[in-house]
Motif scaffolding. Structure first.
Motif, PDB file in Angstrom:
ATOM      1  N   GLN A   1       8.634 -12.721  -2.379  1.00 33.09           N
ATOM      2  CA  GLN A   1       7.340 -12.740  -1.443  1.00 33.09           C
ATOM      3  C   GLN A   1       6.605 -14.089  -1.593  1.00 33.09           C
ATOM      4  OE1 GLN A   1       5.988 -10.237   0.451  1.00 33.09           O
ATOM      5  NE2 GLN A   1       7.967  -9.547   0.250  1.00 33.09           N
TER       6      GLN A   1
ATOM      7  N   ASP B   1       9.811  -8.441  -7.092  1.00 34.12           N
ATOM      8  CA  ASP B   1      10.443  -8.517  -5.941  1.00 34.12           C
ATOM      9  C   ASP B   1      11.746  -7.669  -5.900  1.00 34.12           C
ATOM     10  OD1 ASP B   1       8.954 -10.713  -4.362  1.00 34.12           O
ATOM     11  OD2 ASP B   1       9.834 -12.170  -5.974  1.00 34.12           O
TER      12      ASP B   1
ATOM     13  N   TRP C   1      12.909  -3.575  -3.746  1.00 30.68           N
ATOM     14  CA  TRP C   1      14.102  -3.424  -3.120  1.00 30.68           C
ATOM     15  C   TRP C   1      15.201  -2.462  -3.446  1.00 30.68           C
ATOM     16  CZ3 TRP C   1      19.239  -4.355  -3.633  1.00 30.68           C
ATOM     17  CH2 TRP C   1      20.143  -4.413  -2.435  1.00 30.68           C
TER      18      TRP C   1
ATOM     19  N   GLY D   1      10.283 -11.789   2.180  1.00 28.45           N
ATOM     20  CA  GLY D   1      10.876 -10.688   2.341  1.00 28.45           C
ATOM     21  C   GLY D   1      11.963 -10.541   3.289  1.00 28.45           C
ATOM     22  N   LYS D   2      12.218 -11.568   3.906  1.00 26.87           N
ATOM     23  CA  LYS D   2      13.382 -11.736   4.959  1.00 26.87           C
ATOM     24  C   LYS D   2      14.699 -12.251   4.368  1.00 26.87           C
ATOM     25  CE  LYS D   2      13.887 -14.194   9.332  1.00 26.87           C
ATOM     26  NZ  LYS D   2      13.324 -15.597  10.190  1.00 26.87           N
TER      27      LYS D   2
END
Length: 597
Positions: free
Chosen positions: A83, A251, A255, A462-463
């Motif tokens: 992020q 992070d 996920w 986040g990509k």
């Protein structure tokens, strides 16, 4: 004459880029497991015995056909960027590109979560079963591959002086181990054992144990170790300076591996399935679409027309990759238009008798595409050798004559009709320093994102950075037929296209198709830092007729002959005539191994 036998069986088959991993996968059938259990066991052993090419914190796309459910699915094990990873953040560090080695390029580790999702939803065995072989090799040792030994030797000064935990993991008495030496990784074994202990605590239920192991990795002690290391450590990277990671424990906690539908294309009655445009997978399908109308096979295998046409189609398809592919959760990738008949016909008309020197993406739906300019320079010669290695983000000891990029591959099939292919990569020993206490480094897939605004593969928090990882699964009449892949970075979807064409167009058996003469072009910019390109290049294994080579040079190709059997390590499994299971593995590199029973 084949270098490896045609491997057939009736119960199960595994092919991977390491003999120990393939045998570990086959052992799962003896425990009552299926192809998915075999694939997971194979993958965990690959993390131990090929540490120069993949690890638990790496990434993986997994393609599967589950006979119970029908259809093909893709498990995305490509973690996103942190992020905190923004273009402005990197520019504030004075950077115009994301370094290929170090901590800045670290993404969320995706491989572990993806393999656990495959095991939970499609396998039958417990985590202890599939982890046991990997723990054994990590604790008891394994023979070090020559390529891994070369890499450790090239980086030994870095491991001694800067990346101390990597030195403790890979050096022996401060020196690089010799090829074939017995190497252990007790820290990784302890990590696996602790994951098992936390999985078993309080429950004997298989699914709950897998959920607990996943939490231990992404929210528990693994995430805590990563978070502490990333927050405190300033480590030397490819810039020649020290930087901290942007990745945090938060992070990881946010996920989980996802399941997606594949992208497909029908070719000669076969349905070819690939991961989406967050990988380079659709470029395989674009090549097939372009080649379908050329008659390239009419002149025969190894003819100038065959090699030239396949190469020129690759240039066009990969140019579209550069202009259009990216994480579809963040950008509108016009896949349907890129594979449409009208668009393909217009692109096919660009294939002329002359070798193209241009990077020429198309304009699907009338939308012009663009690509950031490639880097063409070489690393300064006065830099230390180990730092020049870090300049290149590929997991290989850099030599000018080598193909760029490498990774791992595994495939498995069973008598029930289950089929799986995966290309695990990332988190290799060259990419990043080993995280203290865990026994493995972070991945550096972030290097593939662009530090420019407005491109489909531009960096964003986040990509997913677009990856080169690209396994393939093929159906015939809706039934599983072939699963395959290869190491090779950007070249994966050139070498595997040729494997499939060898089989479907030139009538070769899977093993013969694996062993056939192979070629590729480096015309399109590499996905790895520093993104070099070589327009008109045509890299071939020896064996073609001298007249063919002269013809290719006359067409404008810059022909480069490399060592025999040096391009790729294609592995494949599938279902052959009479429902016999088949497996094939490339002899290149002397390590890929196919097993069937």
């Amino acid at each position: 004459m084949l270098h490896r036998p045609e491997v057939r069986g009736t119960y199960g088959a595994v092919a991977s880029t390491h003999w120990l991993a393939s045998q570990a996968g086959m052992a799962m059938f003896d425990r009552g497991g299926n192809a998915f259990d075999a694939a997971v066991a194979t993958a965990f052993v690959l993390q131990v015995v090929e540490p120069h090419l993949n690890g638990p914190a790496g990434d993986v796309p997994i393609m599967l056909h589950d006979a119970r459910l029908g259809g093909v699915r893709v498990i995305c094990g490509q973690g996103p960027m942190p992020q905190a990873a923004t273009i402005d953040r990197f520019r504030a560090l004075g950077l115009t590109a994301i370094p290929g080695s170090g901590l800045l390029a670290a993404c969320v580790p995706g491989a572990f979560g993806a393999w656990l999702r495959l095991l939970r939803e499609h396998g039958r065995l417990h985590l202890a079963d599939v982890l046991e072989p990997a723990i054994w090799y990590a604790e008891s040792g394994y023979p070090l591959l020559p390529a891994a030994a070369r890499m450790i030797d090239a980086l030994a000064p870095l491991f001694r002086d800067e990346w101390a935990e990597s030195g403790r993991t890979y050096l022996v008495d401060g020196a690089a181990p010799r090829p074939g030496a017995r190497l252990r990784n007790p820290a990784l074994a302890r990590t696996f054992r602790r994951l098992l202990a936390e999985a078993r605590a309080g429950t004997g239920d298989r699914e709950r144990q897998l959920d607990a192991a996943e939490r231990a990795f992404y929210e528990g002690f693994v995430a805590e170790a990563v978070d502490d290391f990333a927050a405190r450590a300033e480590m030397l990277d490819a810039t020649g300076e020290r930087h901290r990671a942007l990745l945090t424990g938060a992070d990881l906690a946010g996920w989980r591996a996802t399941v997606e539908e594949p992208v497909t294309f029908d070719y000669r009655g076969y349905t070819v399935c690939k991961p989406g445009p967050w990988s380079q997978g659709p470029v395989f399908l674009q090549q097939l679409a372009l080649l379908a109308g050329t008659g390239f096979a009419d002149a025969g295998f190894g003819s100038a027309a065959h090699v030239h046409t396949v190469t020129e189609a690759a240039k066009l398809a990969f140019a579209d990759r550069e202009a259009w592919y990216g994480d579809p959760d963040f950008t509108d990738v016009p896949l349907a238009a890129l594979l449409a008949d009208e668009y393909t016909a217009a692109r096919r008309a660009l294939v002329t008798p002359e070798a193209s020197a241009e990077l020429n993406p198309g304009a699907p739906l009338g939308r012009p595409g663009w690509t950031p300019p490639p880097v063409t320079g070489e690393s300064p010669r006065d830099r230390p050798g180990w730092l020049r290695q870090l300049d290149s983000g590929i997991p290989a000891v850099v030599r000018l004559t080598e193909a760029s990029g490498d990774t791992c591959c595994l495939t498995a099939v069973d008598r029930e009709g289950n089929l799986v292919a995966a290309t695990p990569s990332g988190g290799w020993l060259k990419s990043s320093p080993v995280v203290p206490g865990l026994g493995f480094p972070l991945g550096t897939r972030g290097q593939m994102a662009w530090l420019v605004e407005g491109h489909p593969n531009s960096l964003a928090p986040g990509k997913r950075p677009r990856t080169t990882l690209s396994p393939t699964l093929v159906l015939r009449d809706g039934r599983p037929y072939l699963a395959f892949g290869t190491p090779g970075g950007d070249q994966q979807d050139q070498w595997t296209v040729q494997f499939l064409l060898n089989h479907l167009e030139f009538g070769m058996s899977p093993q013969a198709a694996v062993e056939a003469n192979t070629f590729h072009t480096d015309h399109v910019p590499s996905s790895f830092s520093p993104r070099r390109s070589r327009p008109r290049s045509l890299v071939l294994e020896p064996g073609l007729d001298p007249g063919v080579l002269a013809d290719l040079r006359a067409r404008g190709h810059e022909v480069e002959l490399v060592e025999a059997y040096s391009l790729g390590k294609v592995c494949a499994t599938g279902v052959g005539p009479d429902d016999l299971l088949v497996a094939a593995a490339s002899p290149r590199g002397g390590q890929a191994y196919a097993v069937a029973r």
